[in-house]
Design a protein around this motif. Structure first.
Motif, mmCIF file in Angstrom:
data_model
loop_
_atom_site.group_PDB
_atom_site.id
_atom_site.type_symbol
_atom_site.label_atom_id
_atom_site.label_comp_id
_atom_site.label_asym_id
_atom_site.label_seq_id
_atom_site.Cartn_x
_atom_site.Cartn_y
_atom_site.Cartn_z
ATOM 1 N N GLY A 86 0.819 -1.210 0.000
ATOM 2 C CA GLY A 86 0.000 0.000 0.000
ATOM 3 C C GLY A 86 0.851 1.259 0.000
ATOM 4 O O GLY A 86 0.518 2.252 -0.666
ATOM 5 N N GLY A 87 1.975 1.218 0.723
ATOM 6 C CA GLY A 87 2.881 2.361 0.741
ATOM 7 C C GLY A 87 3.526 2.603 -0.617
ATOM 8 O O GLY A 87 3.691 3.756 -1.037
ATOM 9 N N LEU A 88 3.880 1.500 -1.316
ATOM 10 C CA LEU A 88 4.455 1.646 -2.666
ATOM 11 C C LEU A 88 3.442 2.287 -3.620
ATOM 12 O O LEU A 88 3.795 3.162 -4.424
ATOM 13 N N ILE A 89 2.190 1.851 -3.521
ATOM 14 C CA ILE A 89 1.141 2.437 -4.368
ATOM 15 C C ILE A 89 0.997 3.923 -4.053
ATOM 16 O O ILE A 89 0.851 4.762 -4.959
ATOM 17 N N GLY A 90 1.072 4.265 -2.762
ATOM 18 C CA GLY A 90 0.977 5.669 -2.361
ATOM 19 C C GLY A 90 2.114 6.500 -2.941
ATOM 20 O O GLY A 90 1.905 7.636 -3.387
ATOM 21 N N ASP A 91 3.334 5.939 -2.968
ATOM 22 C CA ASP A 91 4.484 6.653 -3.536
ATOM 23 C C ASP A 91 4.300 6.899 -5.036
ATOM 24 O O ASP A 91 4.602 7.993 -5.549
ATOM 25 N N ILE A 92 3.814 5.865 -5.748
ATOM 26 C CA ILE A 92 3.577 6.016 -7.189
ATOM 27 C C ILE A 92 2.492 7.059 -7.435
ATOM 28 O O ILE A 92 2.610 7.904 -8.330
ATOM 29 N N LEU A 93 1.444 7.007 -6.633
ATOM 30 C CA LEU A 93 0.327 7.947 -6.772
ATOM 31 C C LEU A 93 0.793 9.382 -6.563
ATOM 32 O O LEU A 93 0.376 10.301 -7.266
ATOM 33 N N SER A 152 -5.157 -1.387 3.001
ATOM 34 C CA SER A 152 -3.863 -0.709 3.049
ATOM 35 C C SER A 152 -3.671 0.273 1.905
ATOM 36 O O SER A 152 -2.669 0.992 1.881
ATOM 37 N N LEU A 153 -4.599 0.302 0.946
ATOM 38 C CA LEU A 153 -4.460 1.212 -0.192
ATOM 39 C C LEU A 153 -4.683 2.649 0.241
ATOM 40 O O LEU A 153 -5.472 2.918 1.165
#
Length: 915
Positions: A284-291, A317-318
């Motif tokens: 979820g943290g990786l998705i947040g960084d990409i976002l 976690s998203l």
């Protein structure tokens, strides 16, 4: 990045020139959906779209059979088994091994094995294994051999039953398609077939695809990289190398689609994390960084779940700001609270017998969130019923108990069925409950809950139809098994735009699809790849003999999917579980070791270890100031009386005293399946009161103790039922606890007998309630009372004694003090504080002798020590155990100081310095 599907459309131009004659065959329906979208974007004029089929749909079309549902297959297989005349097993017992037999039938047919030869070989092998030189056998061995010999007739009868209705299982359909392929091609000679993205093909698929290719009106595209294809020991290219070396078509037509994608620059981060939740949070943290960096990049990002049970924690976690998410697998119905509700209901009816319904299951039922709306409509406050069940502590409830609890009639009707209920009646009640809940949630406009309810209504209607169709479904276990099987297959689809935003999918759903950024979770041995598993009746050596797939081939399938997913990606994030786990593995997958040690990929790898912050977060120190209203509440409690236990609690932790004794916040009541320590103590106290009360004011004689011994077991059982079981049958650990109590009483009465032989013991009081006003408390507007219940008051040879029974461990040091301040400062001296409280309270009740008075405890865990007395250390380091009026005066000063501190508004309530 040019994706595989885009490269197929670039290399094959027929979809533009003659789209109506084109048929694309892909490994999955999802790949077909993406291909259709590509075609729509690349088409410059309106035309008919090419047909796009998954391989399973294509084979089904050729065979002219339809896939039967898994439930239908199990029933027909059972019917074929019964017709063979073997020793009959119930459908529930058959369902434990039937799916494995069906899987074996599938493999035999998919790989075009000669069934007659195969089953004859298998039966002969079993005869050889059980052969003995003497020719002896046993009924069990004879039964096993008969079963193996009966597999061919069962197989034949099963296939015939399905074929009569135009149905089949997967293997049957595949084998049938190979026999009808020629006529299919003759009837569809105008079509041109394009096969794309295949890897591991069974013999049926190989035959069908190769025959169509040789027919001259087809082409095939392989999604592969020469990096693993040209390496003779790399499992990712295992199947493709086999096809390239054995297919005649490929000997004259070079393979299409093979490239060198691993030569391109890549970033590979391999991160080890403890357990699944940490992986979900990290992803979820990786998705947040990409976002945060570039939202559009999520359109080319895939989150691949190696273990699909991570879906729920992943969803939680998203990032909240994430707009577009496409989840291909759907939400498993088995993880919903509604599934848990019916699981509990099934267990209630499955376990229900003459004893009644399990109280524990009723408590679980009451807490289910789906029932709360119904309870409100019925005006049923389940908390009151829960409290009563916990207090009464009955392990089982009958119809009368349910009525006394105040359960509404509708709920009682749901639960009150025959001890051995008919499955049909239960299913009808479940459907009625679901329809009631559906109308309630429709009114509340809760669309998600309504969708769940409708899925379950369909599921139970299906179960009802099966019950009416198949007469052998007569027991609850069989129905529960069917319920779980249907539930396992059903999902609630997520709504959204399937081609936009982040893609969350399983490994198999990623076939033919490419993404610039790939995040893969659970890359552990036993997950990716799945590892050795032998869910088959077919021995390993037999599989080798007939060229059936083993774990080696299955591992190669996972290897291909893993490397294919990486080959075009630029940013790769691989997560694995670092914690050892028997079921899910704690070892990093072999894929990780391969990447780390490969000369090409190792240059791009970053190895990381990550873990959530550990430890308890420092909470702000809780300090409660004594407001006028709080002091008024103290005064109210003081007017009713502080107990020695409550004052000991204040010494130990003022905040706990505030919560439990001032605000009256009690610990959550829980059903005691095994007797708790405090209940154990209450039973012992109650029993001793029953035994000793008849002898108040009397000097104990040996015959008194003999009479108490006779009455001990009955008195103990009476107290046990009053405080714990409420009339229910004793069993298990509780029976052991009762035996321990009986032994405690026997030892105590033996000790009592020894005392009265040499001493004169007179019982003055048992469980005597005492109360006394504590004078001169500054800051308190009203009187302050101290109250308590003394377990036992007696005289021994004229010496007055107070005894406090303790079923826990008490050390002699707990009753010894060197100065009076210790009593109000050291929680470890709470035993001394309590017995002095009782002595001070007794002073109001009767005259205290000047030097013949003791107070102490009897610890049932220290029989060897006997009675332990309060003692004050004198100047010569000796212990003075006698309680004199002067001692009580000193203790009264301690009490006054302690209570005065409680009423002092300048001293707040705060946690202890050394808890």
């Amino acid at each position: 990045m040019i994706t595989f599907l885009e490269s197929v459309l670039e290399d094959f131009d027929g979809w533009r020139t003659t789209p109506g004659q084109c048929v694309f065959v892909l490994p999955s329906k999802r790949a077909g959906f993406f291909l259709k979208n590509l075609l729509a974007h690349k088409t410059e004029e309106t035309s008919f779209a090419p047909r796009i089929l998954s391989i399973e749909s294509f084979v089904e079309e050729i065979s002219e059979l339809r896939y039967a549902t898994s439930t239908r297959l199990m029933f027909d297989l059972y019917a074929a088994y019964i017709e063979e005349g073997l020793d009959k097993e119930s459908f529930y017992e058959f369902s434990r091994w039937g799916p494995m037999l069906l899987q074996d039938f599938n493999e035999i047919d998919r790989y075009l094995v000669d069934a007659v030869k195969f089953f004859d070989y298998l039966g002969s092998l079993q005869e050889i294994r059980h052969w003995t030189p003497e020719g002896t056998s046993t009924p069990l061995i004879d039964k096993q051999i008969k079963f193996w010999k009966s597999l061919l007739p069962i197989y034949t009868r099963f296939r015939d039953r399905l074929a009569e209705e135009g149905l089949g299982y997967q293997g049957q359909i595949y084998r049938e398609a190979t026999t009808k392929l020629r006529s299919y091609l003759e009837n569809n000679g105008s079509f041109y077939y394009v096969f794309a993205g295949f890897n591991a093909l069974n013999k049926s698929e190989e035959f069908i695809i190769h025959e169509i290719l040789k027919n001259g009106k087809a082409d095939i595209f392989w999604d592969a990289d020469s990096y693993f294809l040209e390496n003779p020991v790399h499992d990712a290219g295992y199947f493709l190398r086999t096809h390239f070396n054995s297919w005649e078509f490929l000997k004259t037509n070079p393979p299409k689609g093979v490239g060198r994608f691993f030569d391109a620059d890549k970033t590979i981060q391999i991160t080890g994390l403890p357990k699944n939740i940490a992986q979900a949070k990290y992803a979820g943290g990786l998705i947040g960084d990409i976002l945060e960096k570039e939202e559009k990049a999520l359109d080319k990002t895939a989150l691949i779940l190696g273990d699909e049970t991570l879906l729920n924690p992943i969803l939680h976690s998203l990032p909240e700001t994430l707009k577009g998410v496409n989840i291909t697998m759907g939400y498993p119905l088995k993880d919903s609270s509604l599934a848990h509700l019916f699981s509990v209901l099934f267990q209630i009816f499955r376990e229900k017998g003459q004893k009644g319904i399990s109280t524990k299951k009723i408590l679980i039922l009451f807490s289910n969130p789906f029932l709360q709306e119904w309870f409100l409509k019925l005006r049923f406050t389940h908390s009151a019923a829960t409290g009563r069940m916990v207090r009464e502590n009955k392990p089982y409830l009958n119809a009368e108990d349910l009525e006394k609890l105040g359960l509404p009639l509708a709920l009682r009707k749901l639960l009150s069925v025959h001890p051995y209920p008919d499955p049909g009646a239960i299913i009808s009640r479940f459907i009625a409950l679901l329809e009631t809940l559906e109308s309630l949630y429709l009114n509340s406009q809760d669309s998600v809950s309504v969708e769940f309810l409708r899925h379950f209504i369909l599921l139970f209607n299906q179960l009802s139809e099966l019950h009416q169709t198949y007469p052998f479904l007569t027991d609850i276990p069989s129905f529960f098994m069917l319920y779980e099987q249907l539930l396992e297959e059903d999902t609630l689809d997520f709504e959204g735009k399937p081609l936009e935003g982040l893609q969350i999918m399983g490994m198999l759903e990623s076939r033919c699809l490419d993404f610039e950024t790939v995040i893969i979770t659970s890359v552990n041995e036993g997950v990716l790849p799945a590892g050795k598993s032998n869910n088959s009746f077919i021995p390993f050596e037999v599989k080798r003999e007939f060229d059936l797939p083993t774990y080696k081939e299955k591992d190669a399938v996972y290897t291909y999917h893993f490397y294919r997913l990486l080959q075009r990606a630029k940013n790769i994030y691989i997560c694995y579980n670092t914690e050892p786990d028997v079921l899910n593995g704690g070892e990093p997958s072999r894929f990780i070791y391969q990447l780390r040690n490969d000369s090409i990929t190792s240059k791009s790898i970053q190895n990381n270890l990550a873990a959530p912050e550990s430890g308890i977060a420092p909470s702000p120190s809780e300090i409660i100031q004594k407001s006028p209203s709080l002091l008024a509440l103290f005064a109210l409690k003081a007017s009713k009386g502080f107990s020695p236990t409550s004052l000991s609690r204040y010494i130990k932790d003022p905040l706990e005293f505030y919560r439990k004794n001032v605000l009256s916040i009690r610990d959550t009541l829980e059903l005691e399946e095994t007797i708790a320590a405090n209940t154990f103590g209450n039973v012992i106290h109650e029993t001793l009161e029953i035994l000793y009360r008849p002898y108040l004011g009397e000097i104990l004689e040996p015959y008194h103790v003999a009479e108490m011994k006779k009455q001990a077991s009955e008195a103990l059982r009476e107290a046990f039922e009053k405080h714990y079981l409420k009339g229910s049958q004793l069993r298990g650990k509780n029976l052991i606890a009762l035996k321990v109590m009986v032994r405690y009483l026997e030892l105590f009465l033996e000790l009592e007998l020894k005392r009265i032989v040499s001493q004169e013991v007179c019982i003055l009081g048992v469980e005597k309630e005492l109360i006394r006003e504590l004078p001169d408390i500054p800051g308190c507007p009203g009187p302050v009372y101290i109250k308590g219940t003394v377990d036992r008051i007696e005289t021994v040879d004229g010496e007055l004694r107070i005894i406090d029974y303790k079923t826990g461990l008490v050390e002699p040091s707990n009753l010894r003090i060197a100065d009076w301040e210790t009593l109000s400062e050291d929680p470890g001296k709470s035993r001394a504080f309590q017995v002095l409280c009782y002595a001070w309270l007794l002073q109001e009740e009767m005259p205290i002798p000047a030097s013949q008075f003791r107070a102490g405890v009897f610890s049932f865990k220290r029989f060897g020590t006997g009675f332990q007395w309060f003692g004050f250390k004198t100047a010569h380091n000796k212990q003075d155990e006698m309680i004199t009026p002067e001692v009580l005066m000193q203790f009264e000063g301690v009490l006054q100081s302690l209570v005065a501190e409680l009423f002092n508004p300048e001293i707040p309530l705060m946690p202890p310095e050394n808890p």
